[in-house]
Design an enzyme around this catalytic site. Structure first.
Site, short mmCIF file in Angstrom:
data_model
loop_
_atom_site.label_atom_id
_atom_site.label_comp_id
_atom_site.label_asym_id
_atom_site.label_seq_id
_atom_site.Cartn_x
_atom_site.Cartn_y
_atom_site.Cartn_z
N LYS A 121 0.93 -1.14 -0.19
CA LYS A 121 0.18 0.13 0.17
C LYS A 121 0.92 1.25 -0.05
CE LYS A 121 -1.88 1.59 4.07
NZ LYS A 121 -1.50 2.92 4.46
N ARG A 181 -5.08 10.21 4.74
CA ARG A 181 -4.11 11.16 5.14
C ARG A 181 -3.01 11.29 3.95
NH1 ARG A 181 -0.93 11.28 7.66
NH2 ARG A 181 -0.90 13.66 8.16
N CYS A 229 -5.28 11.46 13.24
CA CYS A 229 -6.07 10.24 12.93
C CYS A 229 -5.79 9.65 14.42
CB CYS A 229 -5.32 9.34 11.95
SG CYS A 229 -3.87 8.97 12.31
N VAL A 248 7.75 6.78 17.17
CA VAL A 248 7.52 7.44 16.02
C VAL A 248 6.20 8.30 16.08
CG1 VAL A 248 6.88 7.29 13.45
CG2 VAL A 248 8.64 5.68 14.54
#
Ligand code: EPZ
Length: 416
Positions: free
Chosen positions: A22, A91, A115, A325
């Site tokens: 993806k 996004r 999100c 992250v």
């Protein structure tokens, strides 16, 4: 909304074929905006986010034909815009910003909201375009950028942003002069994109390292290219094998993209062996608990953090999992607790004490990778687990229940 229902306890055996990535397909499809000539891309996965990208591009007048192999023709761009109703569902739509500014000299892109996993700012994308001479303003939730022609510049990214690196690398291919990206992200998806752009005539060196140099050219041609396999999907199945006392062949993956995970899974006691076309992945006799810290590539991927946490829930000891992250990527913890896991969140770390058994429960997916971790936990839980809101999982996994049932899992989807 569809549900996935799993009856746990079945060990996984057999072959699973990994789909196209993806996070490689999205920037590669969007890179076609940089040229008037048609581009043909293969190994495109059948995912909701891919369909959203097709909608986004068609919205701009781009012609798209095909599905797993697609031809994208951006001969005429009728609108340099990415509207809120599309961006809010994906996004990664922010990736059209760089190519549109480079090709058309202007773009109007909705600011992607946050999100479930974090605020997800795009300030580094914007600053880099401003460093290249674009005027970028924010009006009513939209980024409005314009420039006559981007100028090459030396850009230092405060953080190794994946889509930031991709956005600016694409923009720089048509800029006037040389652009150097410092502290660039090093993910394999960036190397895949750089290879595609090079095939279109771009001049790029250093992709895969933290310094990428792009020399602008007046224009780009079309190309034919393939999208790399999805290392996160592959990693998800590898972890599933370890959890279920299974022994599977993960085919069509690129083993060296999975080194951080492979190393960690071997520490848990698993046997992972390169075979023709992929990896053979077998569970260990027992599950050693290990510590994990997520880092930008080539460190342990944040996109596999929820999945390895599900694995450590049935480990033999204590595992400290640290997420460096994203600021809020522990949404799966509350759902795993409902299945009998023993997890305590302390700041950016989750302390996971292994338990002998998880128990089936009604659960709810919150984000893409969290829903994958719930499926993994359900595969080993005693009894039945129902997972609602599986549209999250359909964004990033192609026919996940079909692939798991082909490996022997008792899993099915209940259509809404
Ligand atoms: C990409 O997101 C992936 N998405 C994510 O995968 C992945 O988790 C992430 O990289 C990290 O590997 C795609 O490739 C489409 P970042 P991206 O910019 O590019 C901060 C999935 O599950 N940051 O590398 O949005 C940011 O807040 C998804 O497939 C800024 O502060 O991630 C984060 O803390 C989830 N300002 C860190 O950098 C910016 O302008 C890394 O984010 C940009 C980023």
């Amino acid at each position: 909304m569809d549900k996935i229902v799993v009856n746990g306890g079945k060990p996984l055996h057999g072959d699973v074929r990994i789909s196209g990535a993806k996070n490689a397909a999205l920037p590669v499809l969007i890179s076609a905006l940089l040229t008037e000539s048609p581009c043909t891309f293969s190994n495109i996965p059948d995912l909701v986010d891919i369909k959203t990208t097709f909608k986004l591009l068609r919205n701009m007048g781009v012609e798209i034909e095909g599905d797993s192999t697609v031809t994208v023709s951006a001969g005429k761009i009728t609108a340099s815009e990415a509207p809120y109703d599309l961006v809010k569902t994906m996004r990664a739509s922010i990736l059209v910003l760089g190519p549109l500014v480079a090709r058309m000299g202007r773009a109007r892109v909705s600011l992607p909201g946050g999100c479930a996993i974090g605020a997800r700012p795009v300030n580094l994308h914007i600053k880099a375009l401003q460093d290249m001479g674009a005027s970028v303003e924010l009006h009513g939730g939209y980024i409005e950028a314009r420039v006559d022609r981007l100028k090459g510049a030396t850009i230092y990214f405060d953080l190794p942003t994946v889509t930031g690196t991709e956005n600016i690398m694409m923009a720089a291919t048509l800029a006037d002069g040389v652009t150097v990206l410092q502290n660039a992200a090093r993910e394999p998806e960036i190397v895949n994109l750089a290879d595609v752009l090079t095939g279109m005539g771009a001049k790029i060196s250093g992709a895969g390292t933290d310094v990428i140099t792009i020399t602008g050219v007046p224009g780009l041609s079309g190309t034919e290219a393939a999208v790399i396999p999805d290392r996160i999907e592959a990693g998800t199945f590898m972890i599933a094998a370890g959890m279920t006392h299974g022994d599977i062949n993960v085919l069509g993956c690129i083993p060296q993209h999975l080194d951080a995970l492979t190393n960690k899974l071997r520490d848990t006691g698993m046997t992972i062996t390169p075979i023709a076309g992929g990896l053979r992945v077998a569970a260990g006799r027992k599950i050693n608990s290990v510590d994990v810290k997520t880092l930008p590539y080539p460190g342990f991927p944040t996109d596999l953090q929820a999945q390895i946490m599900a694995y450590m829930c049935i480990g033999s000891g204590l595992s400290v999992i640290t997420e460096t992250v994203f600021e809020n990527r522990f949404m799966h913890v509350s759902e795993l607790l409902r299945m009998g896991a023993d997890i305590v969140i302390q700041g950016g770390s989750a302390v996971v004490r292994g338990v002998p058994t998880l128990y089936g429960a009604q659960t709810m997916a919150t984000d893409l990778r969290a829903s994958a971790s719930l499926i993994l936990a359900a595969l080993v839980a005693q009894g039945t687990t129902e997972i609602s809101r599986v549209y999250h999982i359909d964004r990033g996994y192609e026919s996940i229940e079909t692939k798991f049932s082909a490996l022997g899992a008792d899993i099915r989807r209940i259509k809404a």
